[in-house]
Design an enzyme around this catalytic site. Structure first.
Site, PDB file in Angstrom:
ATOM      1  N   ASN A 279    -125.712 -11.687 -52.039  1.00 39.16           N
ATOM      2  CA  ASN A 279    -125.371 -11.570 -53.458  1.00 39.16           C
ATOM      3  C   ASN A 279    -123.897 -11.910 -53.646  1.00 39.16           C
ATOM      4  OD1 ASN A 279    -124.702 -10.770 -56.038  1.00 39.16           O
ATOM      5  ND2 ASN A 279    -125.777  -8.809 -55.948  1.00 39.16           N
TER       6      ASN A 279
ATOM      7  N   CYS B 251    -122.364  -9.882 -62.227  1.00 41.01           N
ATOM      8  CA  CYS B 251    -123.338 -10.871 -61.730  1.00 41.01           C
ATOM      9  C   CYS B 251    -123.831 -11.804 -62.828  1.00 41.01           C
ATOM     10  CB  CYS B 251    -124.518 -10.177 -61.066  1.00 41.01           C
ATOM     11  SG  CYS B 251    -124.016  -9.278 -59.608  1.00 41.01           S
TER      12      CYS B 251
ATOM     13  N   HIS C  19    -130.051 -15.402 -60.670  1.00 45.15           N
ATOM     14  CA  HIS C  19    -129.020 -14.742 -59.869  1.00 45.15           C
ATOM     15  C   HIS C  19    -129.679 -14.208 -58.599  1.00 45.15           C
ATOM     16  CE1 HIS C  19    -125.990 -12.150 -58.388  1.00 45.15           C
ATOM     17  NE2 HIS C  19    -126.583 -11.037 -58.772  1.00 45.15           N
TER      18      HIS C  19
HETATM   19  N1  ACO Z   1    -130.553  -0.163 -43.984  1.00 48.94           N
HETATM   20  C1  ACO Z   1    -131.513   0.748 -43.728  1.00 48.94           C
HETATM   21  N2  ACO Z   1    -131.902   1.674 -44.616  1.00 48.94           N
HETATM   22  C2  ACO Z   1    -131.279   1.686 -45.812  1.00 48.94           C
HETATM   23  C3  ACO Z   1    -130.256   0.762 -46.133  1.00 48.94           C
HETATM   24  C4  ACO Z   1    -129.896  -0.182 -45.159  1.00 48.94           C
HETATM   25  N3  ACO Z   1    -128.945  -1.098 -45.377  1.00 48.94           N
HETATM   26  N4  ACO Z   1    -129.835   1.019 -47.393  1.00 48.94           N
HETATM   27  C5  ACO Z   1    -130.560   2.042 -47.864  1.00 48.94           C
HETATM   28  N5  ACO Z   1    -131.435   2.456 -46.887  1.00 48.94           N
HETATM   29  C6  ACO Z   1    -132.406   3.536 -46.962  1.00 48.94           C
HETATM   30  C7  ACO Z   1    -132.062   4.597 -47.974  1.00 48.94           C
HETATM   31  O1  ACO Z   1    -131.188   5.563 -47.432  1.00 48.94           O
HETATM   32  C8  ACO Z   1    -133.412   5.189 -48.298  1.00 48.94           C
HETATM   33  O2  ACO Z   1    -133.775   6.084 -47.281  1.00 48.94           O
HETATM   34  P1  ACO Z   1    -134.573   7.444 -47.620  1.00 48.94           P
HETATM   35  O3  ACO Z   1    -135.889   6.972 -48.210  1.00 48.94           O
HETATM   36  O4  ACO Z   1    -134.686   8.096 -46.299  1.00 48.94           O
HETATM   37  O5  ACO Z   1    -133.724   8.169 -48.617  1.00 48.94           O
HETATM   38  C9  ACO Z   1    -134.351   3.967 -48.211  1.00 48.94           C
HETATM   39  O6  ACO Z   1    -133.660   2.988 -47.400  1.00 48.94           O
HETATM   40  C10 ACO Z   1    -134.719   3.356 -49.536  1.00 48.94           C
HETATM   41  O7  ACO Z   1    -133.516   3.195 -50.311  1.00 48.94           O
HETATM   42  P2  ACO Z   1    -133.536   2.589 -51.759  1.00 48.94           P
HETATM   43  O8  ACO Z   1    -132.145   2.551 -52.297  1.00 48.94           O
HETATM   44  O9  ACO Z   1    -134.581   3.302 -52.579  1.00 48.94           O
HETATM   45  O10 ACO Z   1    -134.049   1.109 -51.432  1.00 48.94           O
HETATM   46  P3  ACO Z   1    -134.516  -0.024 -52.405  1.00 48.94           P
HETATM   47  O11 ACO Z   1    -135.849  -0.461 -52.028  1.00 48.94           O
HETATM   48  O12 ACO Z   1    -134.257   0.331 -53.846  1.00 48.94           O
HETATM   49  O13 ACO Z   1    -133.513  -1.209 -52.020  1.00 48.94           O
HETATM   50  C11 ACO Z   1    -131.557  -2.284 -52.918  1.00 48.94           C
HETATM   51  C12 ACO Z   1    -132.135  -1.062 -52.224  1.00 48.94           C
HETATM   52  C13 ACO Z   1    -131.753  -3.475 -52.001  1.00 48.94           C
HETATM   53  C14 ACO Z   1    -130.099  -2.054 -53.210  1.00 48.94           C
HETATM   54  C15 ACO Z   1    -132.335  -2.537 -54.243  1.00 48.94           C
HETATM   55  O14 ACO Z   1    -132.439  -1.319 -54.949  1.00 48.94           O
HETATM   56  C16 ACO Z   1    -131.687  -3.551 -55.138  1.00 48.94           C
HETATM   57  O15 ACO Z   1    -131.679  -4.729 -54.838  1.00 48.94           O
HETATM   58  N6  ACO Z   1    -131.204  -3.148 -56.330  1.00 48.94           N
HETATM   59  C17 ACO Z   1    -130.765  -4.050 -57.385  1.00 48.94           C
HETATM   60  C18 ACO Z   1    -129.473  -4.695 -57.087  1.00 48.94           C
HETATM   61  C19 ACO Z   1    -129.029  -5.528 -58.266  1.00 48.94           C
HETATM   62  O16 ACO Z   1    -129.786  -6.246 -58.895  1.00 48.94           O
HETATM   63  N7  ACO Z   1    -127.774  -5.400 -58.639  1.00 48.94           N
HETATM   64  C20 ACO Z   1    -127.269  -6.102 -59.786  1.00 48.94           C
HETATM   65  C21 ACO Z   1    -126.375  -7.115 -59.375  1.00 48.94           C
HETATM   66  S1  ACO Z   1    -125.085  -6.536 -58.288  1.00 48.94           S
HETATM   67  C22 ACO Z   1    -123.552  -6.733 -59.097  1.00 48.94           C
HETATM   68  O17 ACO Z   1    -123.490  -6.799 -60.299  1.00 48.94           O
HETATM   69  C23 ACO Z   1    -122.310  -6.704 -58.228  1.00 48.94           C
END
Ligand code: ACO
Length: 325
Positions: free
Chosen positions: A282, A112, A252
């Protein structure tokens, strides 16, 4: 001598995949995706399109705006983690499609942060006089490496391409600061286990779905917020300006909450932050040049403005750039 962006271009595929479409594919909801990520819809390449095809469209758009021919380009750098094939580079395939016969062409994998990696390399070519006119592209077809049964990732990733053309300038303008960083100790935060030399694709890989991108989303989120806040602070300091002097932040587009945290840290109102994650999701290396093109086309960037680019991604990698437009 500095490098200046003289034109931008972008391309996103026609096919729109909405959160409501995803509700029918995995156990998710429009409400969860919107609230947790800011994404409403994203674009998906057609089966006939590979990364170089998206890169081609973005490049043609930038070349037209700069009133240049492909032969005028002497350097092509494509930032991508999803090249058409492992060998040769997407950049060489793009060179052939453009007919850019006077260019040297290669890919960069900075995930990214890839666009900033490519921009940093091209900027050095320009500053040293090794290149007179560089085409820098971020292009991805992440949909091909997305596990459409894994709700934790398939709601995030998407396809698209953006391009810029760089030329030298001896005026007080262009790229003032560009710094890139990496920390390989956290390589497994975002990775694709199979398909490389470590684990070639076989039946087990396909059965275990190891040929798709995996992400420790929550851990990545925490590091991303902290690291991006630090890198934008350091970049402003190095550039000798205050955040109040910025006309636009082009981050980004990984998660609206990460973008909002950066804006808060910089004390920037959201109308000074380029946000299009709602439309495109993304797109990894493509997200900054797509956002930059949209910012320029909508009149958000004018000559003399200070703008900040900032990214974070797999590797882990991160970086930022301060540009006087
Ligand atoms: N729909 C519904 N529920 C979901 C989904 C979904 N699509 N995905 C996860 N959940 C659930 C999980 O199972 C979890 O449930 P639980 O509490 O019962 O266990 C709950 O939602 C919370 O999950 P988290 O992973 O803790 O959610 P979070 O708030 O962290 O959001 C996300 C997840 C959006 C991926 C976030 O962590 C994020 O944006 N991370 C950073 C991404 C990033 O910057 N990446 C770098 C660039 S990517 C690259 O280089 C290709």
């Amino acid at each position: 001598m500095r490098a200046r962006i003289v034109a931008t271009g972008s391309y996103v595929p026609e096919k729109v995949l909405t959160n409501f479409d995803l509700e029918k594919m995995v156990d998710t909801s429009d409400e969860w995706i919107t609230e947790r990520t800011g994404i409403k819809e994203r674009r998906i390449a057609s089966p006939q399109q590979a990364t170089s095809d998206l890169a081609y469209e973005a490049s043609i758009s930038a070349l037209k705006k700069a009133e240049l021919r492909a032969e005028d380009i002497d350097l092509i750098v494509v930032a991508t983690v999803t090249p058409d094939m492992l060998v040769p580079s997407a950049a060489c395939i793009l060179q052939m499609k453009l007919g850019a016969k006077n260019a040297v062409a290669f890919d960069i994998n900075g995930a990214c942060t890839g666009f900033l990696y490519a921009l940093s390399v091209a900027e050095k070519f320009i500053r040293t006089g090794a290149s007179k006119r560089a085409l820098v592209i971020g292009a991805e077809t992440l949909s091909r490496f997305t596990d459409w049964t894994d709700r934790s990732i398939c709601v995030l990733l998407a396809d698209g391409a953006g391009a810029v053309i760089l030329e030298p300038t001896d005026k007080d303008e262009g790229i003032e600061v560009i710094d890139i960083f990496s920390d390989g100790t956290l390589w497994d935060f975002i990775h694709m286990p199979a398909g490389g030399s470590k684990m070639p694709v076989d039946e087990n890989v396909l059965r275990e779905r190891l040929n798709y991108i995996k992400m420790k989303g929550n851990e990545t989120f925490k590091v991303a917020v902290k690291t991006l806040e630090e890198v934008v602070d350091a970049t402003l300091k190095k550039g000798g300006i205050k955040s109040s002097q910025l006309s636009l932040l082009v981050p980004h587009q990984a998660n609206i909450r990460i973008i909002q945290a950066m804006a808060k840290r910089l004390d920037l109102p959201l109308d000074k932050v380029m946000i299009n994650i709602n439309k495109y999701g993304n797109t990894s290396a493509a997200s900054i040049p797509i956002a930059l093109d949209e910012a320029y086309e909508s009149g958000k960037v004018k000559r003399g403005d200070y703008i900040m680019l900032a990214a974070f991604g797999a590797g882990l990698t991160w970086g930022a750039a301060l540009i006087k437009w």
